[in-house]
Design an enzyme around this catalytic site. Structure first.
Site, mmCIF file in Angstrom:
data_model
loop_
_atom_site.group_PDB
_atom_site.id
_atom_site.type_symbol
_atom_site.label_atom_id
_atom_site.label_comp_id
_atom_site.label_asym_id
_atom_site.label_seq_id
_atom_site.Cartn_x
_atom_site.Cartn_y
_atom_site.Cartn_z
ATOM 1 N N SER A 58 8.505 10.411 -22.558
ATOM 2 C CA SER A 58 7.543 9.295 -22.621
ATOM 3 C C SER A 58 7.562 8.645 -24.000
ATOM 4 C CB SER A 58 6.123 9.806 -22.344
ATOM 5 O OG SER A 58 6.012 10.231 -21.022
ATOM 6 N N ASP B 259 3.067 15.932 -14.172
ATOM 7 C CA ASP B 259 4.497 16.260 -14.132
ATOM 8 C C ASP B 259 4.750 17.762 -14.026
ATOM 9 O OD1 ASP B 259 5.270 13.629 -14.222
ATOM 10 O OD2 ASP B 259 5.385 13.557 -16.402
ATOM 11 N N ARG C 288 6.914 14.629 -4.131
ATOM 12 C CA ARG C 288 6.797 15.999 -4.674
ATOM 13 C C ARG C 288 5.784 16.842 -3.915
ATOM 14 N NH1 ARG C 288 7.191 14.641 -11.059
ATOM 15 N NH2 ARG C 288 9.407 14.147 -10.989
HETATM 16 C C1 S3P Z 1 4.731 8.644 -17.542
HETATM 17 C C2 S3P Z 1 3.592 8.636 -16.780
HETATM 18 C C3 S3P Z 1 3.436 9.435 -15.557
HETATM 19 C C4 S3P Z 1 4.477 10.531 -15.456
HETATM 20 C C5 S3P Z 1 5.849 10.053 -15.794
HETATM 21 C C6 S3P Z 1 5.889 9.486 -17.208
HETATM 22 C C7 S3P Z 1 4.789 7.792 -18.745
HETATM 23 O O1 S3P Z 1 3.589 8.567 -14.420
HETATM 24 O O2 S3P Z 1 4.452 11.106 -14.174
HETATM 25 O O3 S3P Z 1 6.776 11.123 -15.705
HETATM 26 O O4 S3P Z 1 5.683 7.985 -19.584
HETATM 27 O O5 S3P Z 1 3.913 6.928 -18.870
HETATM 28 P P1 S3P Z 1 2.353 7.786 -13.781
HETATM 29 O O6 S3P Z 1 1.942 6.718 -14.721
HETATM 30 O O7 S3P Z 1 2.905 7.216 -12.495
HETATM 31 O O8 S3P Z 1 1.288 8.815 -13.542
#
Ligand code: S3P
Length: 447
Positions: free
Chosen positions: A31, A329, A360
């Site tokens: 992220s 996650d 998932r």
């Molecule tokens: C992320 C947000 C999450 C996460 C993804 C990465 C991000 O998704 O599941 O792996 O970097 O902002 P969502 O915003 O759909 O919850």
């Protein structure tokens, strides 16, 4: 362009291993890597990034930013130099932008281009082309984003950014850091104050990095206790030197490995413990895990820890709906922990898991049920009856989902019978080098 990897020859068979030992370093956070590249590309001047995650998803973001005009040089050690284009300086890309498997790249870059006058065709692999984009498109249409071509509001999507973008005052309807970030990135090129209200907190890396890059951002609570993020747009960002901390969601696989394999001890360094990300460690502690913090330090404004994990007798756990956004996650690997625990675990409020890289929700039920673990769903909740052992003998389909592949490896570590995983290539989207670390600590598998 990164190749679309769904090679049927990427199957492996995972066997029960001996105990696990050694020290491993968690790879960099996905992220933060995406966000650091994007903000670096929005500065005039040179941003340097140390320890950028060199995974397919992140490389897709870098490639897209190059097409928008940023000059990005990345060496093989993850050192990166970016000469940015400035806020609102996006150039018209000459080609379609291909984002592979990466939902984060898609949603963040749609946000970024929504307030700039460019026309972009976004494309992705089979998994990304099934994922909902309406969650970003609808609020961004209020900014002025136009949809020229779509596929039921999914990729491939051709979009035109707004020539005269309008600041929005928007309350998020789903807890999603990607949606929140898309709106924040859009706001950076909008004259005036954009307001984003977040009723349920999600990962806050964009907010932290925007402060670091000197964006005009404030965050306060409203009378309902929700975060109110205000961004005054068209303010210059200042280039930074960033060192990316380790990804707790990647560390989670090896933390659970060390816990479920008897007589094991692992040292896992470089684990970021931002509270919106590391909640799974509290959950594992509630299950009876022996996880010791050796050392805490700071990187890029985030707390980072070195951990020592010792095999533990885990108990079943109740995870409440309110906890889900902080574990979004980690549910696959927490399901593996619950399978090896004694007693019933209940995970509540998992509807968002249905729209990840794969469904998932189904992946958890299929992975465990086919491996002889009693697991069922009731509405949006999952119930797992752990009895401390896993029979295995299953064939697991990863459906282009990196986390299903890695969770299946850990499930196979102590299962009585071997587990076949049909395609491990998606692991490269987030954790290149996973299989090498797996064998380095004592895990066994055969290609
Ligand atoms: C992320 C947000 C999450 C996460 C993804 C990465 C991000 O998704 O599941 O792996 O970097 O902002 P969502 O915003 O759909 O919850």
């Amino acid at each position: 362009m990164i190749m679309q990897l769904n090679n049927k020859n990427n199957a492996v068979i995972v066997y029960q291993s001996n105990s696990l030992h050694g020290a491993i370093r968690t790879p960099s956070d996905k992220s933060i890597s995406h966000r650091a590249l994007i903000l670096g590309a929005l500065c005039l001047g040179e941003t340097t990034i140390k320890n950028l995650l060199l995974s397919e998803d992140v490389i897709n973001t870098a490639e897209a930013l190059r097409q928008f005009g940023a000059n990005i040089i990345i060496n093989k050690d993850g050192e990166c130099k970016i000469c940015g284009i400035g806020i609102g300086g996006l150039l018209q890309p000459e080609k379609n932008i291909y984002l592979g498997n990466s939902g984060t790249s898609a949603r963040l870059l749609i946000g970024l281009m929504s307030s700039c006058e460019v026309v972009v065709k976004f494309e992705g692999d089979e998994s990304l082309s099934k994922r909902p984009m309406d969650r970003v498109l609808s609020p961004l249409q209020k900014v002025g984003l136009e949809i020229l071509e779509d596929n039921d509001r999914k990729l491939p999507l051709t979009l035109r950014g707004a020539a005269m973008p309008v600041p929005i005052d928007h309350q998020l309807t789903i807890p999603s850091a990607q949606v929140k970030t898309a709106l924040m990135l859009s706001a950076l090129n909008i004259s005036g104050t954009s307001i984003i209200i977040e009723p349920i907190k999600t990962r806050d890396h964009t907010e932290n990095l925007l402060k670091l890059f000197d964006a005009d951002i404030t965050i306060n609570k409203n009378s309902d206790g929700y975060d109110v993020i205000k961004i005054n747009g068209q303010v210059k960002l200042t280039p930074q030197q960033i060192d990316i901390p380790g990804d707790p969601s990647s560390a989670a696989f090896f933390i659970v490995a060390g816990l479920i394999k008897p007589n094991s001890k692992l040292k896992i360094t470089n684990v970021m413990t931002n509270p919106t990300r590391a909640h799974f460690i509290d959950v594992l502690n509630r299950m009876g895990a022996n996880i010791k913090i050796d050392r805490t330090y700071s990187k890029c404004g985030e707390d980072v820890c070195d951990l020592e994990v010792t095999s533990s007798e885990l108990n079943g756990i109740i995870i409440k709906k309110e906890e889900a956004p902080f574990l979004i996650d980690e549910f696959l690997i927490l399901a593996v922990a619950a399978a090896y625990a004694k007693g019933t675990s209940k995970f509540y409020g998992l509807s968002e898991l249905r729209v990840k890289e794969s469904n998932r929700f189904e992946a958890i039920v299929n992975m465990l049920s086919s491996s002889g673990v009693s697991c069922r769903n009731i509405g949006d909740d999952i119930v797992i009856d752990g009895n401390g052992e896993v029979i295995g003998g299953s064939e697991i389909k990863t459906n282009l989902d990196h986390r299903t592949a890695m969770a299946s490896f850990i499930l196979g570590l102590n299962a009585h019978n071997k587990i076949r995983i049909d395609d491990i290539s998606p692991i490269n989207t987030s954790f290149p080098g996973f299989t090498q670390l797996y064998t380095q600590i004592g895990g066994s598998f055969k290609s």
